[in-house]
Design an enzyme around this catalytic site. Sequence first.
Site, PDB file in Angstrom:
ATOM      1  NE  ARG A  13       1.232  -5.370   8.868  1.00 60.36           N
ATOM      2  CZ  ARG A  13       1.239  -4.872   7.641  1.00 60.36           C
ATOM      3  NH1 ARG A  13       1.973  -3.813   7.359  1.00 60.36           N
ATOM      4  NH2 ARG A  13       0.496  -5.400   6.684  1.00 60.36           N
ATOM      5  CG  ASP A  14      -1.697  -2.668   6.329  1.00 56.54           C
ATOM      6  OD1 ASP A  14      -0.901  -1.719   6.179  1.00 56.54           O
ATOM      7  OD2 ASP A  14      -2.219  -3.264   5.376  1.00 56.54           O
ATOM      8  CG  HIS A 205      -4.014  -6.711   2.269  1.00 59.24           C
ATOM      9  ND1 HIS A 205      -3.824  -6.851   3.626  1.00 59.24           N
ATOM     10  CD2 HIS A 205      -3.559  -5.468   1.954  1.00 59.24           C
ATOM     11  CE1 HIS A 205      -3.263  -5.738   4.111  1.00 59.24           C
ATOM     12  NE2 HIS A 205      -3.099  -4.886   3.122  1.00 59.24           N
ATOM     13  CG  HIS A 207      -4.647  -0.636   1.463  1.00 63.52           C
ATOM     14  ND1 HIS A 207      -4.377   0.026   2.629  1.00 63.52           N
ATOM     15  CD2 HIS A 207      -3.924  -1.774   1.511  1.00 63.52           C
ATOM     16  CE1 HIS A 207      -3.506  -0.675   3.353  1.00 63.52           C
ATOM     17  NE2 HIS A 207      -3.213  -1.786   2.697  1.00 63.52           N
ATOM     18  CB  CYS A 238       1.920   1.030   2.809  1.00 63.69           C
ATOM     19  SG  CYS A 238       3.613   0.422   2.584  1.00 63.69           S
ATOM     20  CG  ASN A 247      -5.805  -2.387   5.700  1.00 60.63           C
ATOM     21  OD1 ASN A 247      -5.133  -1.771   6.516  1.00 60.63           O
ATOM     22  ND2 ASN A 247      -5.297  -3.268   4.876  1.00 60.63           N
TER      23      ASN A 247
END
Length: 304
Positions: A13-14, A205, A207, A238, A247
Amino acid sequence: MQRSVEIVEVGPRDGLQSEPGVMPTAGKVEFINRLIAAGLRRIEVTSFVHPKKVPQMADAEEVLAQVERRPDVFYVGLVLNRRGFDRAQAAGCNEIGMAVVASDTFNRRNQGVGTDDSIAAWLEIASAARAANIRPQVTVSAAFGCPFEGEIPVERVIEVVKRVAEGQPHEIALADTIGVGVPAQVTELIGRVREAVPGMRIRCHFHNTRNTGIANAYAAIAAGVDALDASTGGIGGCPFAPAATGNIPTEDLVYMLQRMRISTGVDLDALIATGEWLQGVLGRPVPGMLIKAGTFPRPAQQAA
Ligand code: ZN
């Protein structure tokens, strides 16, 4: 007792949502199946957002329908509103993650509504999820800084944390969405969240935009956090956050944890192989370091 840390793999996803191209559904399905085979048991498989906004995730339903389904795996769908939740439920997600941005400006850019409206949507979604036997959790995004508003006061993050906690999430994730955080900030924020919502599970979470991702992960682990997001190869970003990059790489994190004797349940060799496969599919090197350097010690270097 040996400590363990749970990794939530967010690459599908990310990671993939910020790729310039769109990975075909079959590639996503293979990616997720490889992650499951490598031992990951919580995978953010897709997001249920408008396909015009994030075309990379337009095949969310197809991905859920085609991946290998195991009873011990949490297939997490990211949702930003009630419509997204309804789609995630219909597609068979057994966990949903909602994101609420600590900065109102970023929340409006990302979700089209202000933070208050997203919190209200989360509270409704959380109770609908519980009623449907779907595990709900929530991320407080931009908790370490915002691309539009700059520094976010800790008090503001805590206010949002307290309000989303009313939805009784499985856990609250603190996200450094744009990769500006540093370890001292991680330590402080986790301490403040613990005071504000005692007993709440915390996930982080990070990055790696400014190369502080792994240091931040270490600070979170040292502060007692036992769940972290990561993406294989360190892919990601993003699309709505200028200059945000990937990430923290899952395999780099697993390597560090293994060498610290913290178990993750993940097969590091299988994960590295998945990262190498991903490089081939994407047609470019991924940011992760372990894929370049290799693990250590190698079998031939192990003492007899
Ligand atoms: Zn992210």
